[in-house]
Design an enzyme around this catalytic site. Sequence first.
Site, PDB file in Angstrom:
ATOM      1  N   ARG A   6       1.259  -2.481   2.570  1.00  0.00           N
ATOM      2  CA  ARG A   6       1.576  -3.727   2.950  1.00  0.00           C
ATOM      3  C   ARG A   6       1.681  -4.684   1.943  1.00  0.00           C
ATOM      4  O   ARG A   6       0.917  -4.822   0.963  1.00  0.00           O
ATOM      5  CB  ARG A   6       0.574  -4.227   4.149  1.00  0.00           C
ATOM      6  CG  ARG A   6       0.904  -3.404   5.560  1.00  0.00           C
ATOM      7  CD  ARG A   6       2.051  -3.752   6.139  1.00  0.00           C
ATOM      8  NE  ARG A   6       2.452  -4.976   5.689  1.00  0.00           N
ATOM      9  CZ  ARG A   6       2.211  -6.167   6.408  1.00  0.00           C
ATOM     10  NH1 ARG A   6       1.297  -6.160   7.460  1.00  0.00           N
ATOM     11  NH2 ARG A   6       2.643  -7.347   6.038  1.00  0.00           N
ATOM     12  N   ARG A  62      17.864  -2.908  -3.484  1.00  0.00           N
ATOM     13  CA  ARG A  62      18.774  -2.397  -3.953  1.00  0.00           C
ATOM     14  C   ARG A  62      18.958  -3.108  -5.251  1.00  0.00           C
ATOM     15  O   ARG A  62      19.110  -2.170  -6.318  1.00  0.00           O
ATOM     16  CB  ARG A  62      20.153  -2.773  -3.131  1.00  0.00           C
ATOM     17  CG  ARG A  62      20.099  -2.292  -1.673  1.00  0.00           C
ATOM     18  CD  ARG A  62      20.519  -0.543  -1.797  1.00  0.00           C
ATOM     19  NE  ARG A  62      20.438  -0.433  -0.234  1.00  0.00           N
ATOM     20  CZ  ARG A  62      19.784   0.719   0.083  1.00  0.00           C
ATOM     21  NH1 ARG A  62      18.854   1.153  -0.662  1.00  0.00           N
ATOM     22  NH2 ARG A  62      19.835   0.983   1.323  1.00  0.00           N
ATOM     23  N   CYS A  73      15.826  -4.302   7.753  1.00  0.00           N
ATOM     24  CA  CYS A  73      15.202  -5.872   7.793  1.00  0.00           C
ATOM     25  C   CYS A  73      15.045  -6.308   9.378  1.00  0.00           C
ATOM     26  O   CYS A  73      15.997  -5.847  10.059  1.00  0.00           O
ATOM     27  CB  CYS A  73      16.299  -6.862   7.453  1.00  0.00           C
ATOM     28  SG  CYS A  73      16.498  -6.640   5.678  1.00  0.00           S
ATOM     29  N   GLU A  76      10.845 -11.688  12.411  1.00  0.00           N
ATOM     30  CA  GLU A  76       9.494 -11.557  12.579  1.00  0.00           C
ATOM     31  C   GLU A  76       9.252 -12.165  14.106  1.00  0.00           C
ATOM     32  O   GLU A  76       9.928 -13.285  14.300  1.00  0.00           O
ATOM     33  CB  GLU A  76       8.565 -12.378  11.684  1.00  0.00           C
ATOM     34  CG  GLU A  76       7.146 -12.244  11.714  1.00  0.00           C
ATOM     35  CD  GLU A  76       6.569 -11.144  11.030  1.00  0.00           C
ATOM     36  OE1 GLU A  76       5.461 -11.148  11.416  1.00  0.00           O
ATOM     37  OE2 GLU A  76       7.027 -10.606  10.186  1.00  0.00           O
ATOM     38  N   ARG A  88       7.567 -10.207   4.934  1.00  0.00           N
ATOM     39  CA  ARG A  88       6.499  -9.093   4.843  1.00  0.00           C
ATOM     40  C   ARG A  88       7.039  -7.972   4.682  1.00  0.00           C
ATOM     41  O   ARG A  88       8.328  -7.547   5.082  1.00  0.00           O
ATOM     42  CB  ARG A  88       5.692  -9.282   6.139  1.00  0.00           C
ATOM     43  CG  ARG A  88       5.010 -10.285   6.660  1.00  0.00           C
ATOM     44  CD  ARG A  88       4.347 -10.115   7.911  1.00  0.00           C
ATOM     45  NE  ARG A  88       3.413 -11.102   8.269  1.00  0.00           N
ATOM     46  CZ  ARG A  88       3.616 -12.723   8.530  1.00  0.00           C
ATOM     47  NH1 ARG A  88       4.942 -12.919   8.861  1.00  0.00           N
ATOM     48  NH2 ARG A  88       2.738 -13.361   9.112  1.00  0.00           N
ATOM     49  N   TYR A 106      -0.506  -9.347  -1.659  1.00  0.00           N
ATOM     50  CA  TYR A 106      -0.121 -10.765  -1.040  1.00  0.00           C
ATOM     51  C   TYR A 106      -0.122 -11.801  -1.869  1.00  0.00           C
ATOM     52  O   TYR A 106      -0.957 -11.997  -2.886  1.00  0.00           O
ATOM     53  CB  TYR A 106      -1.263 -11.093  -0.014  1.00  0.00           C
ATOM     54  CG  TYR A 106      -1.221 -10.314   1.199  1.00  0.00           C
ATOM     55  CD1 TYR A 106      -0.503 -10.394   2.239  1.00  0.00           C
ATOM     56  CD2 TYR A 106      -1.642  -8.757   1.287  1.00  0.00           C
ATOM     57  CE1 TYR A 106      -0.265  -9.585   3.565  1.00  0.00           C
ATOM     58  CE2 TYR A 106      -1.574  -7.941   2.148  1.00  0.00           C
ATOM     59  CZ  TYR A 106      -1.005  -8.498   3.342  1.00  0.00           C
ATOM     60  OH  TYR A 106      -0.728  -7.573   4.430  1.00  0.00           O
ATOM     61  N   ARG A 114      -4.268 -12.428   4.016  1.00  0.00           N
ATOM     62  CA  ARG A 114      -5.387 -11.499   4.002  1.00  0.00           C
ATOM     63  C   ARG A 114      -6.295 -12.040   3.068  1.00  0.00           C
ATOM     64  O   ARG A 114      -6.478 -11.486   1.723  1.00  0.00           O
ATOM     65  CB  ARG A 114      -4.740 -10.295   3.327  1.00  0.00           C
ATOM     66  CG  ARG A 114      -3.636  -9.659   4.214  1.00  0.00           C
ATOM     67  CD  ARG A 114      -4.585  -9.214   5.664  1.00  0.00           C
ATOM     68  NE  ARG A 114      -5.372  -8.138   5.083  1.00  0.00           N
ATOM     69  CZ  ARG A 114      -5.325  -6.850   5.198  1.00  0.00           C
ATOM     70  NH1 ARG A 114      -4.174  -6.283   5.364  1.00  0.00           N
ATOM     71  NH2 ARG A 114      -6.543  -6.201   4.837  1.00  0.00           N
TER      72      ARG A 114
END
Length: 343
Positions: A6, A62, A73, A76, A88, A106, A114
Amino acid sequence: MRCCIRGAVTVDANTREDILLNTRNLLKEIINQNSLKIEDIVSVLFTATRDLDAAYPAVAARELGIVSASLMCAQEMYVRDSLEKCIRVQVEAETVKSQADVRFVYLKDAVKLRPDIAGKGKNVAVAIDGPAGSGKSTVAKELAAELGFIYVDTGAMYRSIGYKCLENGIDPNNAERAAELAGNVNMEICYIDGRQRIFADAVDITDDIRTQEVADAASAVAKIPEVRRILVKLQREIAKNNNVIMDGRDIGSNVLPDAQVKVYLDADVAERAKRRCGELAQKGIEADFYKVLDEIMARDKQDRERTVNPLVIAEDATIIDTTNMKIVQVKQEIAELIRQALL
Ligand code: DC
């Protein structure tokens, strides 16, 4: 083993350029920090907050050469008062690591998402300084590959500014114009499969900066304080986020004064000229030994005598004279220093 990594980053503006630049940086960090190869990546899921609509973040994947992985994609879900302009990612990859060992990444304001993992695990920095031809780059490159560290060739950054000066007809000794160019050029350092590639304004110039003309221009721009300020900032940023072996002239003394390991590689100037001739011969270029010797001596002089961050031996550096040593011996000696420092 299949694992999921992540990461997240925020962007400054809802522009195509900013979205792609920050997504590329995020993906590069995920790749570097987890020692991934591009072909290890199976899929990448991107989400973006609804205030970002200038580009699909997948385009950045890419651009980095992630071509066979499946990319997706999505917008959110909107949560009141949540972090704005945030991208994210979830990277699915085949690695030798287990899920418990992967490093989540992050960046920028997304660190706030986080706090539990931000800044965890101090990175290791190995500084290798020395004059041209002392064997720094060969040793640093090979050791970095063996240890899974990132190899940062800072000379390539000065060369890039020298190259761009020549390309734009700017005298590399013109401090004002060279500094202005350094401030404007979009330099991107990218690590693909652990190898450094350098892009200036989105053009890969890694191989173009290896000429003698560019080396001379690099030595000239390296004397300019503002150029050094810009490049040193970039070098420190890379070291903040990665385990690095960084080579140059002022790494132990100026760029990374807290590096856990500092090495100063030296060699007799005639031996260094001989090595450089050997490297050129390998590329099919026949070089005159005395001419190469003169060029190296001139560069040594410039690098040692400039007023800002000259080539010096850091107080706490270990000096290794490589004149009569084989690469493998030098590597062993430095690997032992690293082992002891990390015990
Ligand atoms: O190591 P190289 O030949 O690629 O370096 C090119 C020039 O950049 C060289 O003249 C020294 C300069 N340089 C510097 O001043 N500081 C560094 N950290 C790295 C290189």
